[in-house]
Design a protein around this motif. Sequence first.
Motif, mmCIF file in Angstrom:
data_model
loop_
_atom_site.group_PDB
_atom_site.id
_atom_site.type_symbol
_atom_site.label_atom_id
_atom_site.label_comp_id
_atom_site.label_asym_id
_atom_site.label_seq_id
_atom_site.Cartn_x
_atom_site.Cartn_y
_atom_site.Cartn_z
ATOM 1 N N UNK A 61 -43.889 6.433 -3.131
ATOM 2 C CA UNK A 61 -42.660 6.386 -2.336
ATOM 3 C C UNK A 61 -42.156 4.955 -2.261
ATOM 4 N N UNK A 62 -40.889 4.763 -2.585
ATOM 5 C CA UNK A 62 -40.300 3.434 -2.611
ATOM 6 C C UNK A 62 -39.067 3.451 -1.734
ATOM 7 N N UNK A 63 -39.143 2.918 -0.527
ATOM 8 C CA UNK A 63 -38.033 3.024 0.419
ATOM 9 C C UNK A 63 -36.874 2.105 0.084
ATOM 10 N N UNK A 64 -35.696 2.565 0.403
ATOM 11 C CA UNK A 64 -34.523 1.735 0.229
ATOM 12 C C UNK A 64 -33.796 2.011 -1.064
ATOM 13 N N UNK A 65 -32.490 1.866 -1.015
ATOM 14 C CA UNK A 65 -31.667 2.108 -2.189
ATOM 15 C C UNK A 65 -32.017 1.103 -3.282
ATOM 16 N N UNK A 66 -32.249 1.600 -4.478
ATOM 17 C CA UNK A 66 -32.557 0.708 -5.589
ATOM 18 C C UNK A 66 -33.961 0.155 -5.600
ATOM 19 N N UNK A 67 -34.796 0.689 -4.756
ATOM 20 C CA UNK A 67 -36.161 0.138 -4.625
ATOM 21 C C UNK A 67 -36.906 0.141 -5.955
ATOM 22 N N UNK A 68 -36.824 1.233 -6.692
ATOM 23 C CA UNK A 68 -37.568 1.339 -7.951
ATOM 24 C C UNK A 68 -37.080 0.353 -9.006
ATOM 25 N N UNK A 69 -35.917 -0.224 -8.807
ATOM 26 C CA UNK A 69 -35.355 -1.134 -9.799
ATOM 27 C C UNK A 69 -35.812 -2.588 -9.611
ATOM 28 N N UNK A 70 -36.539 -2.838 -8.567
ATOM 29 C CA UNK A 70 -36.929 -4.212 -8.253
ATOM 30 C C UNK A 70 -38.294 -4.562 -8.832
ATOM 31 N N UNK A 71 -38.388 -5.711 -9.451
ATOM 32 C CA UNK A 71 -39.686 -6.202 -9.943
ATOM 33 C C UNK A 71 -40.713 -6.267 -8.800
ATOM 34 N N UNK A 72 -40.231 -6.698 -7.651
ATOM 35 C CA UNK A 72 -41.134 -6.912 -6.514
ATOM 36 C C UNK A 72 -41.682 -5.619 -5.934
ATOM 37 N N UNK A 73 -41.152 -4.479 -6.339
ATOM 38 C CA UNK A 73 -41.651 -3.193 -5.824
ATOM 39 C C UNK A 73 -42.947 -2.750 -6.493
ATOM 40 N N UNK A 74 -43.358 -3.440 -7.532
ATOM 41 C CA UNK A 74 -44.508 -3.020 -8.321
ATOM 42 C C UNK A 74 -45.686 -3.963 -8.136
ATOM 43 N N UNK A 75 -46.867 -3.380 -8.144
ATOM 44 C CA UNK A 75 -48.090 -4.136 -7.861
ATOM 45 C C UNK A 75 -48.832 -4.574 -9.118
ATOM 46 N N UNK A 76 -48.709 -3.802 -10.171
ATOM 47 C CA UNK A 76 -49.477 -4.075 -11.386
ATOM 48 C C UNK A 76 -48.544 -4.010 -12.603
ATOM 49 N N UNK A 77 -48.853 -4.848 -13.587
ATOM 50 C CA UNK A 77 -48.023 -4.954 -14.779
ATOM 51 C C UNK A 77 -48.882 -4.944 -16.034
ATOM 52 N N UNK A 78 -48.305 -4.377 -17.097
ATOM 53 C CA UNK A 78 -48.958 -4.440 -18.396
ATOM 54 C C UNK A 78 -48.612 -5.737 -19.104
ATOM 55 N N UNK A 79 -49.136 -5.885 -20.307
ATOM 56 C CA UNK A 79 -48.951 -7.125 -21.056
ATOM 57 C C UNK A 79 -47.675 -7.122 -21.885
ATOM 58 N N UNK A 80 -47.067 -5.959 -22.041
ATOM 59 C CA UNK A 80 -45.805 -5.874 -22.757
ATOM 60 C C UNK A 80 -45.968 -5.472 -24.206
ATOM 61 N N UNK A 81 -44.928 -4.856 -24.746
ATOM 62 C CA UNK A 81 -44.891 -4.490 -26.156
ATOM 63 C C UNK A 81 -43.496 -4.818 -26.693
ATOM 64 N N UNK A 82 -43.474 -5.401 -27.875
ATOM 65 C CA UNK A 82 -42.206 -5.860 -28.447
ATOM 66 C C UNK A 82 -41.469 -4.707 -29.117
ATOM 67 N N UNK A 83 -40.187 -4.604 -28.798
ATOM 68 C CA UNK A 83 -39.289 -3.665 -29.464
ATOM 69 C C UNK A 83 -38.180 -4.481 -30.116
ATOM 70 N N UNK A 84 -38.027 -4.311 -31.414
ATOM 71 C CA UNK A 84 -36.989 -5.025 -32.143
ATOM 72 C C UNK A 84 -36.118 -4.017 -32.877
ATOM 73 N N UNK A 85 -34.822 -4.069 -32.615
ATOM 74 C CA UNK A 85 -33.879 -3.150 -33.248
ATOM 75 C C UNK A 85 -32.971 -3.966 -34.149
ATOM 76 N N UNK A 86 -33.017 -3.680 -35.426
ATOM 77 C CA UNK A 86 -32.211 -4.422 -36.389
ATOM 78 C C UNK A 86 -30.876 -3.720 -36.609
ATOM 79 N N UNK A 87 -29.873 -4.518 -36.885
ATOM 80 C CA UNK A 87 -28.524 -3.960 -37.084
ATOM 81 C C UNK A 87 -28.286 -3.602 -38.535
#
Length: 129
Positions: free
Chosen positions: A103-129
């Motif tokens: 549960x994430x209270x407040x409008x737009x709560x899920x969109x905030x970086x600060x609403x999350x406690x844990x993060x992954x290391x990331x994966x690169x996505x590259x889209x060529x034109x």
Amino acid sequence: QVQLVESGGGLVQAGGSLRLSCAASGRTFSSYAVGWFRQVPGKEREFVSAINWRGTNTYYTDSVKGRFTISRVSAKNTVYLQMNSLKPEDTAVYYCALRSPDYCPGYGCYELNSSYDYWGQGTQVTVSS
């Protein structure tokens, strides 16, 4: 301790598709929500999509609506981001993040970086034109 591992990134041509996975392991939660964010060099990390614990509520930033779909398989502790009709502007490092409880209270709560406690290391996505 919680580990989030993203996978599925890569290089794809514009108009193509990728499916990102975010696997959670470690600590057990009664409920949690997962968000996807992305970041390009020199810019802030921005919200892409999120899903609640039961998968009944999903959220998307306007630029990906109709192209990206978030889903989860709770039994596998895995959340997916299906990305279709990819555009060069989707190029970024994609991160998944977890918050508990979901549960994430407040409008737009899920969109905030600060609403999350844990993060992954990331994966690169590259889209060529």
